[in-house]
Design an enzyme around this catalytic site. Structure first.
Site, short mmCIF file in Angstrom:
data_model
loop_
_atom_site.label_atom_id
_atom_site.label_comp_id
_atom_site.label_asym_id
_atom_site.label_seq_id
_atom_site.Cartn_x
_atom_site.Cartn_y
_atom_site.Cartn_z
N LYS A 1 0.83 -1.20 0.00
CA LYS A 1 0.00 0.00 0.00
C LYS A 1 0.87 1.25 0.00
O LYS A 1 1.59 1.52 0.96
CB LYS A 1 -0.92 0.05 1.22
CG LYS A 1 -1.96 1.16 1.03
CD LYS A 1 -2.56 1.67 2.30
CE LYS A 1 -1.81 2.76 2.97
NZ LYS A 1 -1.85 4.08 2.32
N SER B 1 5.28 6.70 10.61
CA SER B 1 5.41 7.36 11.91
C SER B 1 5.51 6.34 13.04
O SER B 1 4.99 5.23 12.95
CB SER B 1 4.20 8.26 12.13
OG SER B 1 3.03 7.48 12.17
N GLU C 1 4.00 6.57 15.80
CA GLU C 1 2.64 6.37 16.33
C GLU C 1 1.94 5.19 15.64
O GLU C 1 1.41 4.29 16.29
CB GLU C 1 1.89 7.68 16.06
CG GLU C 1 0.59 7.82 16.73
CD GLU C 1 -0.14 9.05 16.14
OE1 GLU C 1 0.50 9.88 15.46
OE2 GLU C 1 -1.35 9.15 16.39
N GLY D 1 3.41 2.91 13.82
CA GLY D 1 4.24 1.72 14.05
C GLY D 1 3.83 1.02 15.34
O GLY D 1 3.73 -0.21 15.39
N GLU E 1 10.26 0.60 10.37
CA GLU E 1 11.25 1.67 10.17
C GLU E 1 10.50 2.96 10.44
O GLU E 1 9.66 3.38 9.65
CB GLU E 1 11.79 1.58 8.74
CG GLU E 1 13.14 2.23 8.58
CD GLU E 1 13.00 3.66 8.15
OE1 GLU E 1 12.94 4.53 9.05
OE2 GLU E 1 12.95 3.91 6.94
N CYS F 1 13.39 10.44 7.38
CA CYS F 1 13.36 9.88 8.75
C CYS F 1 14.74 9.99 9.41
O CYS F 1 14.84 10.15 10.61
CB CYS F 1 12.88 8.46 8.73
SG CYS F 1 13.68 7.47 7.48
N GLU G 1 9.96 14.83 16.08
CA GLU G 1 10.30 14.79 14.65
C GLU G 1 9.45 15.83 13.92
O GLU G 1 8.23 15.74 13.94
CB GLU G 1 10.01 13.39 14.10
CG GLU G 1 10.44 13.22 12.67
CD GLU G 1 10.22 11.81 12.14
OE1 GLU G 1 9.11 11.26 12.31
OE2 GLU G 1 11.16 11.26 11.54
P1 NDP Z 1 1.86 7.54 8.77
O1 NDP Z 1 2.66 6.70 9.67
O2 NDP Z 1 0.41 7.75 9.10
O3 NDP Z 1 1.89 6.96 7.29
C1 NDP Z 1 2.74 5.96 6.80
C2 NDP Z 1 1.95 4.93 6.00
O4 NDP Z 1 1.10 4.18 6.86
C3 NDP Z 1 1.02 5.53 4.96
O5 NDP Z 1 0.92 4.68 3.86
C4 NDP Z 1 -0.30 5.59 5.72
O6 NDP Z 1 -1.41 5.71 4.89
C5 NDP Z 1 -0.26 4.27 6.45
N1 NDP Z 1 -1.11 4.17 7.64
C6 NDP Z 1 -1.69 5.17 8.36
N2 NDP Z 1 -2.37 4.66 9.41
C7 NDP Z 1 -2.21 3.31 9.35
C8 NDP Z 1 -2.67 2.21 10.16
N3 NDP Z 1 -3.41 2.41 11.26
N4 NDP Z 1 -2.31 0.95 9.82
C9 NDP Z 1 -1.54 0.73 8.74
N5 NDP Z 1 -1.09 1.72 7.93
C10 NDP Z 1 -1.41 2.99 8.23
O7 NDP Z 1 2.57 8.92 8.60
P2 NDP Z 1 1.88 10.31 8.16
O8 NDP Z 1 1.82 10.35 6.70
O9 NDP Z 1 0.59 10.52 8.88
O10 NDP Z 1 2.93 11.35 8.71
C11 NDP Z 1 2.87 11.75 10.07
C12 NDP Z 1 4.24 11.94 10.62
O11 NDP Z 1 4.94 10.72 10.61
C13 NDP Z 1 5.12 12.87 9.83
O12 NDP Z 1 4.92 14.18 10.18
C14 NDP Z 1 6.48 12.38 10.18
O13 NDP Z 1 6.89 12.97 11.38
C15 NDP Z 1 6.29 10.92 10.40
N6 NDP Z 1 6.69 10.12 9.23
C16 NDP Z 1 7.84 9.43 9.30
C17 NDP Z 1 8.27 8.70 8.23
C18 NDP Z 1 9.54 7.95 8.28
O14 NDP Z 1 10.03 7.52 7.25
N7 NDP Z 1 10.10 7.76 9.43
C19 NDP Z 1 7.54 8.66 6.97
C20 NDP Z 1 6.29 9.38 7.00
C21 NDP Z 1 5.92 10.08 8.10
P3 NDP Z 1 -1.85 7.19 4.43
O15 NDP Z 1 -0.71 7.77 3.70
O16 NDP Z 1 -2.95 6.97 3.54
O17 NDP Z 1 -2.21 7.91 5.69
#
Ligand code: NDP
Length: 490
Positions: A195, A248, A250, A252, A269, A303, A400
């Site tokens: 996804k 994120s 959260e 994770g 990750e 990240c 972050e």
């Molecule tokens: P998320 O963790 O929500 O998104 C990462 C992926 O997980 C996306 O594909 C998201 O879908 C999906 N997702 C969201 N909720 C769930 C769930 N309950 N179960 C399974 N998959 C899920 O990150 P955000 O995009 O909301 O970003 C928020 C913050 O997270 C950022 O501001 C940043 O600080 C951090 N972040 C860190 C990353 C890293 O590489 N360490 C990468 C991205 C964000 P969808 O996109 O449709 O919400």
């Protein structure tokens, strides 16, 4: 380049005017409505729902994308389960050949992928062109080589694939994260349901076309687009044997809780708050470039970004002077322009998060610096920013931000640098700038970070494992380590 008519001595660097050098976007054709990729076919979603993906630099709607529901995710996992029977038994060298073919097609279609990545995600074209796409191809190339050598990868053990891998990726490096996830999974004989992030699904859909072009057997790779709900359905599906998530901390944690007791393999990750540490004996100009690359690369949506600069007190003044001057030369604007250094923020939501954290930095008493720069009127933008006078207790030193915002702290001794660097719930990466090799090793031994860069930053290579400690997650991607989560060893 058009120069101002004022004498050079009066010119501040930000007053240089660059002639636009936009990359042509007509190499990509984006279908107005995009379907799910299941069992080797593009299929309409059972949900009948579509969501919009926008160009964050202009807010222009690029396309509608299918939203997968429970039935769709089940169809995808069923297709992957069926494909697993033959894919896992395929002669390993043949499996490798498909993956090599994907790598070559990524290279052949590199410009198209780079332009699409930039349109959908807002990152500068020079980064998608020179970093994301070549590295994605390199990952497939590297893991293709392992497909028929798994017994050498794990000597005296018999590696067997696990089954269907459920993979959820974020929006900061859409194609590259896809490559990090899919390449090792396929090389080890697994099939996948992936996804992509809601705001950046388009390169994954182009990747589906590439799978077709490579003649990959149907069902080996399945793509279910959607939002977080779709991600949670992939993760929770009972026939998924291994979950790989990047995003994120959260989410994770939610995933880890949901998988507890299910026996599914999991790698996470997650976020980071890396320290980039500059000692007084470091080559300052080189360090300034490393700091800039560490935090302003990809608008800080990284990240492992070096978001906390720890600078030795004795060189704080000259270093900050040079850094501020350098910030003034960063070109912020049209991501498709080949001269752009800092592109658009990925989404309105992310922009609001950055704005909120920056406001907290000001309210908590840190001093903000932003070079004068003209931001485009439409789209989501944030100027390169740095904070001085930051205390370890400030939110901007702990959380972050995931944006182009650097928090500067100081230290006097190496011990203090280590203590401050490790004073974070995260543990993904760190940087050390010093003239002394022995100090690099001394620091690397003491820092709780999965990756420590020395006199460089944000360097990636498919042969090198990447991953974190503490709230940055567990498991490694890349290198030999990246194969391990996708095999059962007996
Ligand atoms: P998320 O963790 O929500 O998104 C990462 C992926 O997980 C996306 O594909 C998201 O879908 C999906 N997702 C969201 N909720 C769930 C769930 N309950 N179960 C399974 N998959 C899920 O990150 P955000 O995009 O909301 O970003 C928020 C913050 O997270 C950022 O501001 C940043 O600080 C951090 N972040 C860190 C990353 C890293 O590489 N360490 C990468 C991205 C964000 P969808 O996109 O449709 O919400």
């Amino acid at each position: 380049m058009a120069l101002s008519t004022r004498p050079a001595a009066e010119l501040a660097p930000f007053e240089w005017d660059y002639v636009p050098a936009p990359e042509a976007r007509d190499i990509v054709s984006i279908a107005p409505r995009n379907q799910l990729y299941i069992g080797g076919r593009f299929v309409e979603p059972h949900s009948k729902h579509y969501f919009k993906t926008v160009n964050p630099a202009t807010e222009e709607v690029l396309a509608e994308v299918a939203e997968a529901d429970e039935v769709d995710v089940d169809r995808a996992v069923t297709a992957a389960t069926e494909a697993f029977r033959s894919w896992s038994r395929l002669e390993p060298a043949k499996r490798g050949r498909y993956i090599f073919r994907i790598s070559r097609l990524l290279q052949e279609r590199a410009r198209e992928l780079a332009v699409l990545e930039t349109l959908d995600g807002g990152k500068p074209i020079k980064e998608s062109r020179d970093v994301d796409v070549p590295l994605a191809a390199a990952h497939f190339f590297y893991y293709a080589g392992w497909a028929d050598k798994l017994e050498w990868a794990f000597p005296n053990r018999t590696p067997r694939p696990l089954g269907v891998a459920g993979q959820v990726i974020p929006w900061n490096f859409p194609l590259l994260m896809l490559a990090w996830k899919i390449a090792p999974a396929l090389a080890a004989g697994n099939t996948v349901v992936l996804k992509p992030a809601e705001t950046t699904p388009l390169t994954a859909l182009l990747f589906a076309e590439i799978c077709e072009q490579a003649g990959l057997p149907p069902g080996v790779v399945n793509l279910v687009t959607g939002a977080g709900k779709t991600g949670s359905l992939v993760v929770a599906h009972p026939d998924v044997r291994k979950v790989a998530f990047t995003g994120s901390t959260e989410v994770g944690k939610l995933i880890q809780r949901a998988l507890a007791g299910t026996g599914k393999r999991l790698t996470l990750e997650l976020g980071g708050k890396a320290a980039n540490i500059v000692f007084e004996d470091a080559p300052i100009d080189q360090a300034v470039e490393g700091i800039v690359n560490g935090i302003y690369f990809n608008q800080g949506h990284v990240c492992c970004a070096g978001s906390r600069l720890l600078v030795q007190e004795s060189i704080q003044e000259p270093l900050l002077e040079k850094l501020k001057l350098r910030l003034g030369t960063l070109r912020v604007g049209d991501p498709l322009d080949k001269n752009t250094d800092v592109g658009a923020i990925n989404s309105r939501q992310q922009l609001e998060k950055i704005q909120g954290l920056v406001a907290s930095g000001i309210a908590e008493g840190a001093e903000i610096y932003q070079p004068p720069c003209r931001l485009p009127e439409r789209g989501y933008w944030f100027p390169p920013t740095l904070f001085t006078g930051v205390a370890q207790s400030h939110r901007i030193a702990r959380e972050e931000i995931f944006g182009p915002v650097l928090s500067v702290l100081t230290f006097r001794t190496p011990d203090e640098a280590v203590e401050k660097a490790n004073n974070t719930p995260y543990g993904l990466s760190a940087g050390v700038w010093t003239d002394k090799g022995s100090r690099i090793l001394w620091m690397a031994e003491r820092m709780r970070a999965g990756v420590v860069w020395a006199n460089t930053y944000n360097r990636f290579d498919p042969t090198s494992p990447f991953g974190g400690y503490k709230e940055s997650g567990f498991g490694r991607e890349g290198g030999l380590h990246g194969l391990l989560p996708y095999v059962e060893l007996s």
